[in-house]
Design an enzyme around this catalytic site. Structure first.
Site, PDB file in Angstrom:
ATOM      1  N   CYS A  41      29.957  39.364  34.819  1.00  0.00           N
ATOM      2  CA  CYS A  41      31.144  40.133  33.812  1.00  0.00           C
ATOM      3  C   CYS A  41      31.126  41.021  34.461  1.00  0.00           C
ATOM      4  O   CYS A  41      32.404  41.781  34.891  1.00  0.00           O
ATOM      5  CB  CYS A  41      30.385  40.156  32.665  1.00  0.00           C
ATOM      6  SG  CYS A  41      29.157  40.953  32.386  1.00  0.00           S
ATOM      7  N   HIS A  59      26.953  43.174  29.118  1.00  0.00           N
ATOM      8  CA  HIS A  59      27.963  42.875  28.674  1.00  0.00           C
ATOM      9  C   HIS A  59      29.161  43.862  29.526  1.00  0.00           C
ATOM     10  O   HIS A  59      29.214  45.003  28.681  1.00  0.00           O
ATOM     11  CB  HIS A  59      28.849  42.057  27.658  1.00  0.00           C
ATOM     12  CG  HIS A  59      30.258  41.468  27.996  1.00  0.00           C
ATOM     13  ND1 HIS A  59      30.268  40.455  29.003  1.00  0.00           N
ATOM     14  CD2 HIS A  59      31.208  41.462  27.532  1.00  0.00           C
ATOM     15  CE1 HIS A  59      31.304  39.422  29.013  1.00  0.00           C
ATOM     16  NE2 HIS A  59      31.924  40.699  28.107  1.00  0.00           N
ATOM     17  N   ASN A  68      38.904  41.653  28.359  1.00  0.00           N
ATOM     18  CA  ASN A  68      37.504  41.075  29.060  1.00  0.00           C
ATOM     19  C   ASN A  68      37.166  39.474  29.493  1.00  0.00           C
ATOM     20  O   ASN A  68      38.510  39.848  30.235  1.00  0.00           O
ATOM     21  CB  ASN A  68      37.470  40.287  27.189  1.00  0.00           C
ATOM     22  CG  ASN A  68      35.549  39.622  27.418  1.00  0.00           C
ATOM     23  OD1 ASN A  68      35.313  40.123  28.435  1.00  0.00           O
ATOM     24  ND2 ASN A  68      35.147  38.851  25.718  1.00  0.00           N
TER      25      ASN A  68
END
Length: 463
Positions: free
Chosen positions: A87, A382, A404
């Site tokens: 991520c 994250h 995202n």
């Protein structure tokens, strides 16, 4: 007779409880204190065949989500990290491609290869482990620093600092030139194999150092070991591209100029333009530590010759102000969160009132942010790309939006929306261009940092 003696001895042994253990009296007290109301029996039956989240879902918070944002940066394609912990890389490259598009007034787009940069991230982390083992070879195996290198020889987590170090050192290539492989999108098995080999190599290097072999011989052997890792990576991720031909295109896919031949470093210069290190600061909200002080996380980095995490600890109000300044000027930012807390995955919505776990279990969950960090109950898990904010009439943030990396069909068309009250509780890191940072904060960032260890609860890599 013998059976009776055996049973008596066995029962007596079981009856003994060391100080601090659960005694029969304690167990009876627990049993007597259990509620036996009809409501509790109903909850027991409900939990037997339903998920906790479904039962704790706060119906009063299930209304339509307000998707309006007073300030929003231009939209871009949503990518998918799939079953990997990259991520941080997706968010970092999101920022770089957004900066490129903005510099070209959104008439030209670029998509960077994650697979290419991930190859060198894994190779560099392998070197970090092996060199760390060499540097700590005189320490015992149970030393905390030695265990740090052997416990997790390689991983796929990280921060924006890794994007900065790796891209400057190895350059960038387009996604179309080096696309994803299965092992890039599903990293677990590859990393287990490489980790096992690195642990074996690490023991050999410790033995060489402790046998008094010359430093040059140790380094030569380390290079041979890295060649093995390099080969494993080429099999799983592909050979890194050295030169390629590429034509830039607009968002509709039409070429906007002739194709040219690039090396990865030349493509980096063409798309990023210059060094990243020194152009940004990382800020963090850690209420356990004094604010307006600079900290540095030792060893937890992507390259041995790269930069440690260095961050200025700020109250959330200051972090929000920096983020608002950047968004208003059209610049996205790398940011990280404890995304698993109070997350309505189906709606792509993060709010502190999404679930009422306390009422469901008849208790309270009363720790504040500092206490949650200290006890490993919460931390940065994250990274996502901060892209929009909704301000009220007085300029205070109401909610935020992030891009995202879980694909375009996840959440709100690939994005997540978070209320400001959730943002304050579960947001941790922000990387912001220095031009949006007040001079007094830049001076605070430049003060001599306090060194902290990577074992700290807050310094796990974003993945």
């Amino acid at each position: 007779m013998l059976a009776g003696i055996f049973m008596a001895v066995f029962s007596g042994a079981n009856a003994q409880t060391n100080a601090g253990g659960i005694t029969p009296a304690m167990l009876r007290q627990m049993e007597k204190s259990q509620p036996s109301s009809a409501a509790d029996r109903a909850i027991v039956n409900a939990l037997a065949s339903n998920s906790i989240d479904d039962l704790a879902r706060n119906h009063a918070n299930r209304g339509a989500i307000d998707t309006f944002f007073s300030h929003e940066t231009p939209k871009q394609n949503i990518h998918n990290q799939l079953s990997s912990g990259r991520c941080w890389m997706f968010s970092g490259l999101n920022v770089l491609r957004a900066n490129f598009a903005k510099a070209h007034k959104d008439t030209v787009a670029v998509e960077f290869s994650h697979d290419y940069l991930f190859f060198y991230d894994q190779l560099e982390k392998a070197n970090l482990m092996l060199q760390g083992v060499i540097d700590c070879a005189k320490k015992p195996m149970d030393d905390q620093r030695v265990q740090f290198f052997f416990r997790h020889p390689i991983n796929d987590g990280g921060t924006f600092c890794g994007v900065s170090d790796l891209a400057e050192k190895y350059g960038l290539v387009p996604m179309s030139v080096q696309p994803e492989t299965y092992s890039a999108e599903n990293t677990s098995r590859m990393q287990k194999m490489i980790s096992s080999k690195l642990r074996e190599f690490g023991l050999e290097l410790r033995a060489m150092v402790n046998a008094g072999q010359r430093a040059a011989a140790v380094q030569a052997r380390k290079t041979e070991m890295l060649a093995t890792v390099y080969h494993m990576l080429t099999l799983a991720l592909g050979q890194p591209v050295k030169e390629f031909t590429y034509a830039f295109r607009n968002k509709n896919g039409k070429a906007v100029g002739p194709a040219r031949t690039y090396t990865p470093k030349q493509f980096y210069q063409e798309t990023v333009g210059g060094p990243l290190n020194g152009t940004f600061i990382m800020v963090m909200n850690d209420p356990r530590r004094p604010y307006y002080k600079t900290y540095e996380v030792e060893y937890d980095r992507h390259t041995y010759d790269g930069t440690n995490w260095r961050y200025l600890n700020l109250p959330m109000a200051d972090i929000a102000a920096l983020a608002i300044s950047s968004i208003k000027d059209g610049h996205k930012m790398y940011s990280s969160y404890d995304v698993g807390k109070q997350f309505d995955r189906k709606r792509g919505y993060l709010d502190t009132e999404n679930y009422d776990y306390a009422s469901l279990f008849g208790t309270t969950f009363g720790m504040d942010k500092a206490q949650r960090i200290s006890t490993f109950d919460s931390g940065s898990t994250h990274a996502m790309t901060l892209t929009a904010v909704d301000l009220d009439a007085s300029g205070k943030p109401l909610k935020w939006k992030v891009e995202n990396s879980w694909g375009p069909t996840n959440g709100q068309a690939g994005c997540l929306i978070m209320t400001n009250r959730w943002f304050e509780e579960y947001m941790f890191r922000l990387v912001v261009d220095k031009k949006y940072v007040p001079d007094n904060m830049l001076k605070q960032y430049d003060q001599k940092p306090v060194m902290v260890m990577p074992e700290d609860p807050l310094f796990g890599s974003d993945d």
